[in-house]
Design an enzyme around this catalytic site. Sequence first.
Site, PDB file in Angstrom:
ATOM      1  N   ASP A 229       0.869  -1.174   0.000  1.00  0.00           N
ATOM      2  CA  ASP A 229       0.000   0.000   0.000  1.00  0.00           C
ATOM      3  C   ASP A 229       0.912   1.233   0.000  1.00  0.00           C
ATOM      4  O   ASP A 229       2.095   1.150   0.361  1.00  0.00           O
ATOM      5  CB  ASP A 229      -0.947   0.000   1.210  1.00  0.00           C
ATOM      6  CG  ASP A 229      -2.150   0.919   0.971  1.00  0.00           C
ATOM      7  OD1 ASP A 229      -2.086   1.769   0.056  1.00  0.00           O
ATOM      8  OD2 ASP A 229      -3.153   0.817   1.704  1.00  0.00           O
TER       9      ASP A 229
HETATM   10  C1  BGC Z   1      -5.038   3.313   0.022  1.00  0.00           C
HETATM   11  C2  BGC Z   1      -5.101   2.291  -1.103  1.00  0.00           C
HETATM   12  C3  BGC Z   1      -4.923   3.001  -2.420  1.00  0.00           C
HETATM   13  C4  BGC Z   1      -3.582   3.723  -2.399  1.00  0.00           C
HETATM   14  C5  BGC Z   1      -3.273   4.468  -3.686  1.00  0.00           C
HETATM   15  C6  BGC Z   1      -3.793   4.186  -0.050  1.00  0.00           C
HETATM   16  O1  BGC Z   1      -3.871   5.240   0.844  1.00  0.00           O
HETATM   17  O2  BGC Z   1      -5.081   2.651   1.257  1.00  0.00           O
HETATM   18  O3  BGC Z   1      -6.314   1.609  -1.079  1.00  0.00           O
HETATM   19  O4  BGC Z   1      -4.999   2.079  -3.463  1.00  0.00           O
HETATM   20  O5  BGC Z   1      -3.610   4.691  -1.354  1.00  0.00           O
HETATM   21  O6  BGC Z   1      -4.111   5.554  -3.851  1.00  0.00           O
END
Ligand code: BGC
Length: 824
Positions: A229
């Site tokens: 993530d």
């Molecule tokens: C989120 C993810 C997301 C990623 C990219 C993170 O803060 O938890 O679900 O895909 O950001 O935007």
Amino acid sequence: MDVDGIVATMTPHERASLLAGASHWSTVAFPEHGLPAVEMSDGPHGLRHQTGAADHLGINASDPAVCYPTASALACSFDVELVEEVGRAIGEEARDQGVHVVLGPGVNMKRSPLCGRNFEYFSEDPLLAGELGAAMVRGIQGTGVAACVKHFAANNQEHARQVSNSVVDERALREVYLAPFEHIVRRSAPWSVMTAYNRLNGTYCSEHPWLLHDVLRGEWGFDGVCISDWGAVSDVTASVAAGLDLCMPGPRDDYAATLEEAVAEGRLPQESVDAAAMRVVRLAARVHDAASPANGRSSAAEQALPAVASGLELARRAAARSAVLLENDGTLPLAPSARIALIGEFAVEPRYQGAGSSKINPVALDNLYNELNDRGCAVSYARGYDRASGATSSELVREAVETAAASDVAVVVAGLPDCFESEGFDRKLMVMPRGMNELIERVAAAAPRCVVVLQGGAPMELPWRHRVDAILLAYLAGCRGGAALADLLLGAVSPSGKLAETWPARLEDTPLGAAFPDFDNEVRYRESVLSGYRFYDAAGVEPAYPFGHGLSYSSFAYGDAELVEADGAWQVVCRVRNTGDCPARDVVQLYVAAQDSPVYRERQRLASFASVELAAGEAATVRLPVEREALRVWDAGAGAWRVLAGRYELRVASSSRDVRACIRLDLVAGPSLAGDVVAPAELSAEMLAPVDDAYIHLRPGAFDDEAFASLPGLVLPPRRQVTPFTIDSTVADMNASPFGRLALRLIDRVMRKPMAEVEGQTREMISEIVADMPLRSLTSSGVSMRTVEGLVFMLNGCYLRGLRRIVAFWLKARRELAAQRFRS
Ligand code: BGC
């Protein structure tokens, strides 16, 4: 693309460099080796493709895309084909926009209605989330675009999400929290999985060898890429050693050097770097080879498809199929001639998606007010409340009451305003805004009939639910929610959605009561396997609306059920007849209930589901498989799944609390159609050891640490200490140091002006996320890890050492820059 050939021609440095992103959304390209970059975009219910300024919180602009109902809505369709179709449409749009990986679906379980991100997740039931998640992966990947299943694993609250430690016993982990991921990996082989921010039983998910190597790859056979993530990587070397392939976002200047140093010092095998590089190259090959016209998937004719137009039509169909009719005394559907008082600002400016990384810039957006008018309805509108806060005033109430009194029926559109739920923070209460509740009570008292349409991503307390005539739950229905609602209210479509999560009557009734989120950064999953309906059923708590509930404008009669053998497996077959006078769809559910279980477990578990569309008076046979997954329990002592001999009840049901037909199933030890069955005495001693009474006689909020510690295989970690500071300390932790407090005051002063320009709910999201952010996350904004380490020294009172580290890094960077300039 020749994967092995490309990896073989890359130098060890190039392989290490491939393991962190080149930018916020893409991987590093090596054109000299024939390796193109891979572009990623959020997901999960549409595309958030950013071609300008990038961010992972949905703040900057993105290209217009179709916004489908969010997962909490879509799940209520219980419609595997529909979800696959939505996946395919998102994949098509991704391909058209040059995106190779869609960051979704999100399949985390709902532990509490309060999790701010519940709107992005499917269900409280692992089988349902697994089936729908697998369908979405099939849909996306059928277009040659990779799905990225997230957030792996046990990422179930937003508070402190980047540093919290989910403490979960092994049974709950296997039976509830890992189960949807397992289902998806085994059934639809996703090309990537996103490792969650949090720790799991003490270790960050991105550096968890057991989770990534042993379980995901070893047991389930995952052959895709593990992507962190955004900003989730703490220890670079430990991550790659554990099986993480790609650290996002990039660029991370320190990444390759750190890995190379670890290899040189013998702390990391070169093979780990090579294997990760090979998997990243394989992902590039999968998405680029699939997208080439040569394979026939992406012909010019296909590319010319009016993807957006068909997507909008699909979004409308999906929203109509996902809405749940919670109550109806016959007021719905509305007569075409009815004079409708349409009340509430959501009717003109709907709440249709959630905030954060999934926020889409919709190509089009409809609303219920226009849609009813376009159908020639007699509509008078009153604003009712302020959309942003949900607050009302005596003037707004008076206007609404007068409008309602002069109508045949009032339709109040209300629910949760944006500021009540979002990625990044959790809800504090389960209530709707007081203003909306007051408005509904007053309108219901004044109108001849009153219908409430609910928009919001998660369950709400509905104190007025017995004083209105009908409640239609739209959840966050996407950009065509207005048309879908008009179709449903006017009876063009009969509602057929069923709740994919329990709607408890009050927050106090939930398994965790008010003890959510866990504020200590140690998130103790004390309820073990007994979450969602598994808890309410076992505790005898009457929910407002049970799991699987949903009414129709028609009615259905179920015949006797029979257990048959088909293709070497068990199936329950049952005849269902539409006994009403309109065509309608029904979702039939099968629950398995173990009788006299020797181990604590749920009273019943969803085993399968099927839907039928029937004309008035028509009947059809539904087939509901009974698979091993529905019967098994995890023996934590033996480290294996077991199906126990004994008596089971197979329940054909219209909801978890509306069972229409039952069959007895007696399992004896030995081989069976659901695999091997063992006698209870064969369970491990740990499994058979007595557990605390809290898991036998259930009560809301009664699970405590002492009870939790009695579960097999569970070791309670010590509470987190704020000091000494580390790179994992949060921004809020800085308050515990004089230097930190000073730095925070300075940051606050600098940020005051730009923050004032951000809209309310985004401001709250940013403030909470920043407060919970680990210091290492500063690397995502271009700060070097050396600088972060220097800051940590200073927070610990070692001012000179910290300063030296920062200055030394700064000087080195300047020297390198000057040398670079000189060379070029
Ligand atoms: C989120 C993810 C997301 C990623 C990219 C993170 O803060 O938890 O679900 O895909 O950001 O935007």
